[in-house]
Scaffold this motif. Structure first.
Motif, PDB file in Angstrom:
ATOM      1  N   GLU A 158     -83.195 -27.169 -40.128  1.00 24.50           N
ATOM      2  CA  GLU A 158     -84.018 -27.917 -39.997  1.00 24.50           C
ATOM      3  C   GLU A 158     -85.463 -27.522 -40.377  1.00 24.50           C
ATOM      4  OE1 GLU A 158     -83.148 -30.994 -39.567  1.00 24.50           O
ATOM      5  OE2 GLU A 158     -81.580 -31.148 -38.316  1.00 24.50           O
ATOM      6  N   GLY A 208     -81.152 -33.429 -46.423  1.00 24.90           N
ATOM      7  CA  GLY A 208     -80.561 -32.140 -47.060  1.00 24.90           C
ATOM      8  C   GLY A 208     -79.811 -31.473 -46.060  1.00 24.90           C
ATOM      9  N   ARG A 252     -89.009 -37.148 -51.023  1.00 25.88           N
ATOM     10  CA  ARG A 252     -87.499 -36.958 -51.678  1.00 25.88           C
ATOM     11  C   ARG A 252     -87.293 -38.322 -52.672  1.00 25.88           C
ATOM     12  NH1 ARG A 252     -84.241 -34.695 -46.372  1.00 25.88           N
ATOM     13  NH2 ARG A 252     -86.026 -34.377 -45.287  1.00 25.88           N
ATOM     14  N   ARG A 279     -91.641 -30.034 -49.626  1.00 25.55           N
ATOM     15  CA  ARG A 279     -92.394 -30.313 -48.300  1.00 25.55           C
ATOM     16  C   ARG A 279     -93.803 -29.628 -48.653  1.00 25.55           C
ATOM     17  NH1 ARG A 279     -88.293 -29.312 -43.189  1.00 25.55           N
ATOM     18  NH2 ARG A 279     -86.907 -30.791 -43.710  1.00 25.55           N
TER      19      ARG A 279
HETATM   20  C1  GLV Z   1     -82.463 -32.073 -42.484  1.00 25.05           C
HETATM   21  O1  GLV Z   1     -82.289 -32.882 -41.639  1.00 25.05           O
HETATM   22  C2  GLV Z   1     -83.572 -32.836 -43.457  1.00 25.05           C
HETATM   23  O2  GLV Z   1     -82.753 -33.702 -44.442  1.00 25.05           O
HETATM   24  O3  GLV Z   1     -84.361 -32.730 -43.573  1.00 25.05           O
END
Ligand code: GLV
Ligand code: MN
Ligand code: MN
Length: 425
Positions: A137, A368, A299, A226
């Motif tokens: 995470e 993710g 994303r 990110r």
């Molecule tokens: C993980 O959980 C993500 O996709 O940020």
């Protein structure tokens, strides 16, 4: 042979799903706070969870150890020792105020499948390894997939200097945990050791529920970027500085966040952008905020679309900062390309689903997963399990026992019928 037990419906044979859900609940009790599930990298909860999972691995007939970054690793030998492995796994860290299924479902399902083979004395022409990744995470340090990157040999040493919210560096946290930050390379595995990496995971979205299906085949894992942004203005007295003379970093951040939301909302190609964390300094009611940092997660279904969006969003943030005379620093803290699941493995997932009597349905993953790092040393596949209401990263995240059982039966069938790439193509 599965254990007989007394259930509310009388005497019945307990399912893999019962075992998995019982363990999901046991693991969820290991949390920083009793009322809110939180289990992050290199904490005492990480350690306690690792000990419990290692014990479950050993009781399933595996050799098990903690690796150089804190992943739990179990190995069930094949027909003879030392064969390459089919690697299964998922992560056992959580977000803050998490659901209990994200990560542990895949890890505990894999352990229960191995336990089932072991009870039947079944050995396969390959080994099975189960890896519980210590940090997927990226909650504690601003960097994700640390566990799987270490296994893939792509852990970047420079992240050792990053600090958590309390100012502790990852290097120091590793030492306090009892690991050696200079030997993380020891966790790396070679491509030749792995036949494939297969991960079962809660869907974390509403699609399987809408289709009335317990399981699905994942086509690809969407890439993500990110960013960490920091705006610097001038702190000052909330009562004396006229509005026109202020350089308020928090008001500037608010404008940026509004612009990011508007940009993503008007995109018609599935772009999503989230500001999930914001910190204002000095943080007092009667002081104009002089400095603000915030994160941004972006994303999109394709890498090209995501990259274009990141460029446009950063340009907008720069314009806002300039107009408000704020200093701006934007750093990319994480960037992962979209990872396709291998067609030869997807076919085997589909066969296992059909073999269990379910319609085969394919869907992409917006979330993710550790496969994004494992792709560097192995072909990757994923099985999704239905998620109630599509709710995830939330305490209401839920999987029905029957669906956990369906997922386990699919994974077990996949393992028992697994063909290597050469044999499958
Ligand atoms: C993980 O959980 C993500 O996709 O940020
Ligand atoms: Mn997650
Ligand atoms: Mn996850």
């Amino acid at each position: 042979m599965r254990e007989m037990k007394e259930g509310s419906a009388g005497l019945h044979v307990s399912s893999l799903g019962d075992e998995i859900v019982g363990r999901i609940n046991e693991l969820a009790a290991i949390s920083e706070a009793p009322a809110h599930l939180a289990r992050v990298f290199l904490t005492k909860e990480h350690r306690a969870a690792a000990d419990l999972i290692l014990a479950w691995m050993r009781s399933a007939g595996m050799r098990a150890h903690l690796d150089a970054i804190g992943n739990v690793c179990g190995r069930y030998e094949g027909e003879r020792p030392g064969l390459p492995c089919l690697m299964l796994g998922s992560h056992y860290d959580t977000v803050y105020d998490a659901g209990k299924w994200d990560g542990p479902l895949g890890l505990l399902t894999a352990i229960s499948c191995v336990a089932d083979l072991n009870r039947r004395g079944r050995r396969l022409p390959f080994a099975i390894e189960v890896t519980g990744f210590a940090d997927e995470e990226g909650v504690r340090f601003a960097s994700t997939l640390l566990g799987s990157r270490a296994v893939a040999g792509t852990f970047v040493e420079s992240v050792l200097g990053t600090r958590d919210a309390a100012g502790v560096s990852m290097r120091d946290a590793l030492v306090q945990f009892g690991l050696d930050p200079d030997h993380i390379g020891a966790a790396a595995r070679a491509r030749s050791e792995l036949l494939a990496y297969v991960e079962l995971h809660i869907e974390q979205g509403p699609v399987l529920e809408a289709k009335n299906l317990p399981v699905g085949v994942v086509t690809a894992i969407a890439g993500a970027t990110r960013l960490a942004a920091s705006l610097t203005g001038m702190a000052g007295h909330a009562g004396t500085v006229p509005m026109a003379l202020r350089r308020d970093a928090l008001a500037g951040a608010a404008e940026c966040i509004g612009a990011i939301e508007a940009f993503c909302r008007t995109d018609e190609g599935g772009l999503v952008g989230t500001v999930g964390y914001i910190h204002a300094m000095p943080g007092a009611t009667n002081v104009i905020p002089g400095q603000v940092s915030f994160t941004l997660d972006i994303r999109a279904p394709t890498d090209a679309h995501r990259k274009l969006a990141v460029t446009d969003i950063v340009r907008q943030i720069e314009r806002i900062a300039k107009r408000r005379k704020l200093g701006l620093q934007v750093d990319v803290t994480h960037e992962n390309r979209t990872v396709p699941c291998a067609p030869w493995l997807r076919r085997q997932v589909a066969e296992a689903i059909a073999g269990e009597g379910y319609p085969v349905f394919e869907l992409p993953s917006g979330a993710g997963h550790d496969g994004m790092a494992m792709i560097d040393i192995a072909d990757v596949a994923m099985v999704f399990v239905r998620c109630r209401g599509g709710i995830s990263h939330h305490p209401d995240e839920h999987v029905e026992v029957a669906d956990a059982d369906a997922g386990a039966r699919v994974l077990l069938r996949l393992i028992e019928n697994f063909r290597t790439r050469d044999a499958a193509e």
